[in-house]
Design a protein around this motif. Structure first.
Motif, PDB file in Angstrom:
ATOM      1  N   ALA A 142       0.817  -1.211   0.000  1.00 17.95           N
ATOM      2  CA  ALA A 142       0.000   0.000   0.000  1.00 17.95           C
ATOM      3  C   ALA A 142       0.854   1.265   0.000  1.00 17.95           C
ATOM      4  O   ALA A 142       0.477   2.276  -0.589  1.00 17.95           O
ATOM      5  N   LEU A 143       2.007   1.210   0.657  1.00 17.17           N
ATOM      6  CA  LEU A 143       2.916   2.353   0.706  1.00 17.17           C
ATOM      7  C   LEU A 143       4.341   1.806   0.858  1.00 17.17           C
ATOM      8  O   LEU A 143       4.896   1.811   1.948  1.00 17.17           O
ATOM      9  N   PRO A 144       4.934   1.333  -0.236  1.00 16.42           N
ATOM     10  CA  PRO A 144       6.220   0.623  -0.150  1.00 16.42           C
ATOM     11  C   PRO A 144       7.326   1.471   0.462  1.00 16.42           C
ATOM     12  O   PRO A 144       7.560   2.605   0.054  1.00 16.42           O
ATOM     13  N   PHE A 145       7.987   0.896   1.444  1.00 16.16           N
ATOM     14  CA  PHE A 145       9.117   1.550   2.096  1.00 16.16           C
ATOM     15  C   PHE A 145      10.333   0.617   2.174  1.00 16.16           C
ATOM     16  O   PHE A 145      11.460   1.025   1.921  1.00 16.16           O
ATOM     17  N   PHE A 146      10.105  -0.654   2.516  1.00 18.56           N
ATOM     18  CA  PHE A 146      11.213  -1.595   2.687  1.00 18.56           C
ATOM     19  C   PHE A 146      11.562  -2.265   1.358  1.00 18.56           C
ATOM     20  O   PHE A 146      10.699  -2.564   0.539  1.00 18.56           O
ATOM     21  N   ARG A 147      12.873  -2.512   1.197  1.00 20.33           N
ATOM     22  CA  ARG A 147      13.395  -3.097  -0.040  1.00 20.33           C
ATOM     23  C   ARG A 147      13.596  -4.599   0.181  1.00 20.33           C
ATOM     24  O   ARG A 147      14.692  -5.056   0.487  1.00 20.33           O
TER      25      ARG A 147
END
Length: 270
Positions: free
Chosen positions: A227-232
Motif C-alpha cells: 500500500a505504501l512501499p518503504f522496505f526493499r
C-alpha cells in the motif's frame, strides 16, 4: 533473446487483513504481468480449511480453486513447478515458478535455518529456444543471521548447478531490508540486481563521485508494504542478461492483493 520476468510474494492467496481469498483476482493480476517467467513466493499448494470454506460451489463459494495455486495460475499458457517448504496439518505452501518455456528439470533445496521457519530455494532449468536458463525462486528468513547462512547456501547451489557462467535469474523475497546481501551475491556469483543500472541518477552526484573516487551506491526497489512501499525486500538478480527495463507495480489493485508489490523486468540475453 528477450524475456520478461516478474517476482511476487502472493501472501498465500489471501488478504493481509481477515484472510479474505484473493486467488481469483491474483490469477487475473498475474496475467497482467505479460511475463514469460513468474517467480512466486508463499504459494499455497494445499489448504484443506480454505478449500472447504471457500471452494464449495453448492454453497455459492467459488473463491478457492480445486487445483494447487501454481497450477491454477499457470493455466494453459504456462508450465509450472512447485517447491513445498512449510507443511502443516491442513496443507502446505512454498515457492513456485510459472514459465512459458518448458521446464527441463527442477530441484527444491531445503535451506530452513530452524524448525519454526521452513524455507527453500526452487531451482528450475528452462529450455528456451536459445539456451538453458537457470532460475532460482528464493524466500529467505526473517532473521539476519539466518539469511546470511541461507545466502551462502544459495551461492553454493548456483555455483554447483549453473557453472561456467550459464545464464541465471534469481528472484524472490529476500527479507533483506538493510540490503546487506547484495554485495556478496554480486561478488560470489557475478550477478547484478535489475535496478543497479536503472535507478535514479544524478549527473552532479555522478560527477562528484567520479572526482572523489567513490563508487555509486545502488539500492533495490521498495516493495513492502504494497500500500505504501518503504522496505526493499524483493529482488531480481541476473547473470548473462542485459536489463532493458524494470519497475515495481504500484496502485490500489496491488495494495489489495498482497502485502508485497510485484516487480517486473525486461531482459535481453547478453
Amino acid at each position: 533473446m528477450k524475456i520478461r520476468v516478474a517476482t511476487y510474494n502472493i501472501h498465500k492467496g489471501v488478504s493481509s487483513i481477515r484472510s479474505t481469498p484473493r486467488v481469483l483476482a491474483l490469477k487475473k493480476a498475474i496475467a497482467q504481468f505479460d511475463a514469460d517467467v513468474v517467480f512466486l513466493q508463499e504459494v499455497q499448494g494445499k489448504h484443506d480449511r480454505n478449500s472447504a470454506k471457500f471452494g464449495d460451489e453448492s454453497r455459492g463459494h467459488r473463491h478457492w480453486p480445486e487445483r494447487a495455486q501454481h497450477e491454477y495460475f499457470a493455466g494453459d499458457s504456462h508450465h509450472s513447478a512447485y517447491g513445498m517448504n512449510a507443511v502443516y496439518d491442513h496443507g502446505h505452501h512454498g515457492n513456485a515458478l510459472l514459465s512459458a518455456y518448458p521446464i527441463g528439470g527442477t530441484h527444491n533445496h531445503d535451506v530452513s535455518d530452524h524448525a519454526y521457519e521452513q524455507r527453500g530455494i526452487l531451482h528450475c532449468i528452462l529450455d528456451t529456444p536459445t539456451c538453458q536458463v537457470h532460475c532460482y525462486v528464493v524466500h529467505l528468513g526473517l532473521f539476519e543471521s539466518g539469511r546470511g547462512r541461507q545466502t551462502q547456501a544459495l551461492i553454493d547451489c548456483v555455483n554447483a548447478s549453473a557453472p561456467d557462467g550459464e545464464p541465471v535469474i534469481i528472484a524472490g523475497d529476500f527479507n533483506d531490508w538493510r540490503n546487506t546481501l547484495s554485495d556478496k551475491l554480486r561478488k560470489e556469483l557475478g550477478v547484478s540486481e535489475v535496478f543497479d543500472e536503472l535507478g535514479a541518477r544524478s549527473r552532479l552526484g555522478d560527477m562528484v563521485r567520479s572526482f572523489s573516487g567513490r563508487e555509486k551506491t545502488v539500492y533495490p526497489a521498495r516493495t513492502f508494504p504494497a500500500a505504501l512501499p518503504f522496505f526493499r525486500l524483493d529482488r531480481i538478480y541476473v547473470r548473462g542478461f542485459q536489463v532493458d527495463a524494470a519497475e515495481v507495480l504500484h496502485g490500489s489493485l496491488w495494495a489489495k492483493l498482497s502485502d508485497h508489490a510485484p516487480i517486473v523486468a525486461n531482459l535481453k540475453l547478453a
